[in-house]
Design an enzyme around this catalytic site. Structure first.
Site, PDB file in Angstrom:
ATOM      1  N   ASP A  95     -25.204  12.653  -2.275  1.00 54.14           N
ATOM      2  CA  ASP A  95     -24.788  12.417  -0.884  1.00 54.14           C
ATOM      3  C   ASP A  95     -24.641  13.761  -0.167  1.00 54.14           C
ATOM      4  O   ASP A  95     -24.076  14.711  -0.738  1.00 54.14           O
ATOM      5  CB  ASP A  95     -23.432  11.681  -0.921  1.00 54.14           C
ATOM      6  CG  ASP A  95     -22.970  11.233   0.454  1.00 54.14           C
ATOM      7  OD1 ASP A  95     -23.823  10.948   1.308  1.00 54.14           O
ATOM      8  OD2 ASP A  95     -21.735  11.145   0.652  1.00 54.14           O
ATOM      9  N   HIS A  96     -25.130  13.853   1.058  1.00 58.70           N
ATOM     10  CA  HIS A  96     -24.975  15.067   1.887  1.00 58.70           C
ATOM     11  C   HIS A  96     -25.351  16.364   1.175  1.00 58.70           C
ATOM     12  O   HIS A  96     -24.595  17.346   1.215  1.00 58.70           O
ATOM     13  CB  HIS A  96     -23.535  15.203   2.415  1.00 58.70           C
ATOM     14  CG  HIS A  96     -23.219  14.202   3.478  1.00 58.70           C
ATOM     15  ND1 HIS A  96     -23.739  14.268   4.749  1.00 58.70           N
ATOM     16  CD2 HIS A  96     -22.444  13.086   3.445  1.00 58.70           C
ATOM     17  CE1 HIS A  96     -23.298  13.244   5.464  1.00 58.70           C
ATOM     18  NE2 HIS A  96     -22.517  12.491   4.694  1.00 58.70           N
ATOM     19  N   ASN A 107     -22.523   3.509   3.731  1.00 60.46           N
ATOM     20  CA  ASN A 107     -21.835   4.529   2.935  1.00 60.46           C
ATOM     21  C   ASN A 107     -20.314   4.388   3.029  1.00 60.46           C
ATOM     22  O   ASN A 107     -19.755   4.373   4.137  1.00 60.46           O
ATOM     23  CB  ASN A 107     -22.201   5.924   3.460  1.00 60.46           C
ATOM     24  CG  ASN A 107     -23.565   6.381   2.996  1.00 60.46           C
ATOM     25  OD1 ASN A 107     -24.365   5.582   2.515  1.00 60.46           O
ATOM     26  ND2 ASN A 107     -23.837   7.660   3.130  1.00 60.46           N
ATOM     27  N   SER A 119     -16.273   3.263   6.086  1.00 58.64           N
ATOM     28  CA  SER A 119     -14.855   2.920   5.857  1.00 58.64           C
ATOM     29  C   SER A 119     -14.175   2.721   7.201  1.00 58.64           C
ATOM     30  O   SER A 119     -14.282   3.582   8.086  1.00 58.64           O
ATOM     31  CB  SER A 119     -14.124   4.076   5.151  1.00 58.64           C
ATOM     32  OG  SER A 119     -14.634   4.296   3.876  1.00 58.64           O
ATOM     33  N   ALA A 135     -16.689   6.064   1.387  1.00 61.16           N
ATOM     34  CA  ALA A 135     -15.980   7.025   0.536  1.00 61.16           C
ATOM     35  C   ALA A 135     -14.468   6.904   0.724  1.00 61.16           C
ATOM     36  O   ALA A 135     -13.722   6.604  -0.221  1.00 61.16           O
ATOM     37  CB  ALA A 135     -16.438   8.452   0.845  1.00 61.16           C
ATOM     38  N   THR A 136     -14.002   7.107   1.964  1.00 58.68           N
ATOM     39  CA  THR A 136     -12.552   7.165   2.234  1.00 58.68           C
ATOM     40  C   THR A 136     -11.813   5.932   1.710  1.00 58.68           C
ATOM     41  O   THR A 136     -10.761   6.062   1.067  1.00 58.68           O
ATOM     42  CB  THR A 136     -12.324   7.298   3.759  1.00 58.68           C
ATOM     43  OG1 THR A 136     -13.014   8.466   4.198  1.00 58.68           O
ATOM     44  CG2 THR A 136     -10.854   7.428   4.095  1.00 58.68           C
ATOM     45  N   HIS A 140     -23.406   6.109   7.969  1.00 57.18           N
ATOM     46  CA  HIS A 140     -22.351   6.914   7.323  1.00 57.18           C
ATOM     47  C   HIS A 140     -21.018   6.546   7.961  1.00 57.18           C
ATOM     48  O   HIS A 140     -20.973   6.022   9.068  1.00 57.18           O
ATOM     49  CB  HIS A 140     -22.650   8.411   7.516  1.00 57.18           C
ATOM     50  CG  HIS A 140     -23.710   8.903   6.583  1.00 57.18           C
ATOM     51  ND1 HIS A 140     -23.445   9.774   5.547  1.00 57.18           N
ATOM     52  CD2 HIS A 140     -25.026   8.618   6.498  1.00 57.18           C
ATOM     53  CE1 HIS A 140     -24.555  10.012   4.888  1.00 57.18           C
ATOM     54  NE2 HIS A 140     -25.544   9.324   5.443  1.00 57.18           N
ATOM     55  N   GLY A 141     -19.931   6.848   7.239  1.00 61.91           N
ATOM     56  CA  GLY A 141     -18.606   6.591   7.816  1.00 61.91           C
ATOM     57  C   GLY A 141     -18.294   5.112   7.957  1.00 61.91           C
ATOM     58  O   GLY A 141     -17.681   4.696   8.943  1.00 61.91           O
ATOM     59  N   GLY A 166     -14.204   9.610   7.411  1.00 61.12           N
ATOM     60  CA  GLY A 166     -12.738   9.700   7.336  1.00 61.12           C
ATOM     61  C   GLY A 166     -12.058   8.530   8.026  1.00 61.12           C
ATOM     62  O   GLY A 166     -12.661   7.482   8.254  1.00 61.12           O
TER      63      GLY A 166
HETATM   64  P1  13P Z   1     -16.334   7.363   4.888  1.00 57.21           P
HETATM   65  O1  13P Z   1     -15.538   8.338   4.064  1.00 57.21           O
HETATM   66  O2  13P Z   1     -15.858   7.353   6.298  1.00 57.21           O
HETATM   67  O3  13P Z   1     -16.393   6.029   4.259  1.00 57.21           O
HETATM   68  O4  13P Z   1     -17.819   7.913   4.945  1.00 57.21           O
HETATM   69  C1  13P Z   1     -18.553   7.986   3.756  1.00 57.21           C
HETATM   70  C2  13P Z   1     -19.898   8.545   3.956  1.00 57.21           C
HETATM   71  O5  13P Z   1     -20.512   8.412   4.986  1.00 57.21           O
HETATM   72  C3  13P Z   1     -20.484   9.266   2.817  1.00 57.21           C
HETATM   73  O6  13P Z   1     -21.714   9.827   3.116  1.00 57.21           O
END
Ligand code: 13P
Length: 279
Positions: free
Chosen positions: A81-82, A225, A206, A227-228, A203-204, A176
């Protein structure tokens, strides 16, 4: 079964659903995502960010994900990722990662194209698909005035000149925790989708409301995607367990509480993405 994300995401594009790409930061998160996807009979992507690479190493992350993938029949992709530069991208696919994201979105347009194309050339020679990013998905700010939205015409040229397999688009999401409810530009997403026939990536995810996620899937988003929210689920699960068992000192016991909490969250995301019972 360890696969590349090309077969996973091209099927999602064809059949109009999305697949969750979950950032895994430790062994417990890998187990949680594997069990959730297996029980839901859903393909899944496990992602590792450069910060996690610093924490545990590419080799360790790959070994965990590969072992998990081999325990189940569902398709599992191991995804960088990234990726921040050419070196980490190459190191990741040499370590065994089956999909690579190269994120040149902080660079100017021409430099983003040249970095992304250099990674695509190496990865495609090894049958590894690549995700690029155009526009800039914000990190932790979420101020709509600062969003650098993806331009649809630039996106067409970017895909053509780089040869990317998947494109991360900036349509109003941020990494985030959101300050309020994110405002997504559906009209923009729809224009990009009309012009580009490859899987698009959000992305983002969450904190994006379920209905908004579903609408984005109907407009071409194939990879979601997260993560948070996994971090929050993991930590909350452990905190709750330790509050109920203050004398607990066995990491396997509170680790199991973290696994269960992440697993419940991932299952709920699979239901929203429409990828349950695909396999
Ligand atoms: P979030 O942390 O907002 O879920 O974003 C995750 C993300 O886009 C990872 O590439």
């Amino acid at each position: 079964m360890l696969v590349t994300s090309k077969e996973i995401l091209n099927d999602a594009l064809k059949n109009k659903y999305a697949v969750g790409a979950f950032n895994v930061e430790n062994l417990e998160m890998v187990i949680a995502v594997m069990e959730a996807a297996d029980e839901k009979k859903s393909p899944v992507i496990m992602q590792v960010s450069p910060k996690t690479v610093k924490y545990s190493g590419l080799d360790f992350s790959y070994a965990c994900i590969k072992t998990a993938a081999e325990r189940v029949k569902i398709p599992v992709a191991c995804y960088l990722d990234h990726g921040t530069d050419f070196n980490i991208a190459v190191q990741a696919f040499r370590a065994g990662f089956t999909s690579i994201m190269i994120d040149g979105s902080k660079l100017d347009y021409e430099k983003n194209i040249s970095l992304t194309k250099s990674v695509v050339d190496v990865c495609h020679a090894n049958n590894i698909p690549v995700e690029g990013e155009l526009g800039k998905v914000l990190g932790k700010i979420g101020d709509p005035d600062e969003i650098n939205y993806t331009d649809p015409d630039e996106a067409v040229e970017f895909v053509k000149r780089t040869g990317v397999d998947f494109l991360a688009v900036s349509i109003g999401t941020a990494h985030g925790i959101y300050k309020g409810v994110p405002k997504l530009n559906y009209e923009l997403l729809s224009r990009i989708h009309e012009k580009i026939n490859i899987p698009l990536v959000m992305h983002g995810t969450s904190g994006v409301p379920d209905e908004a996620v579903k609408k984005c899937i109907s407009l071409g988003i194939c990879k979601l995607n997260y993560a948070t929210d996994l971090r929050i689920a993991f930590t909350d699960g452990i905190k709750k367990h330790l509050a109920e068992h203050p004398r607990e000192y066995d990491p396997k016991k509170y680790g199991q509480a973290g696994i269960q909490s992440v697993k419940d969250y991932v299952k709920s995301r699979i239901d929203i993405s429409g990828s349950a019972n695909i396999f």
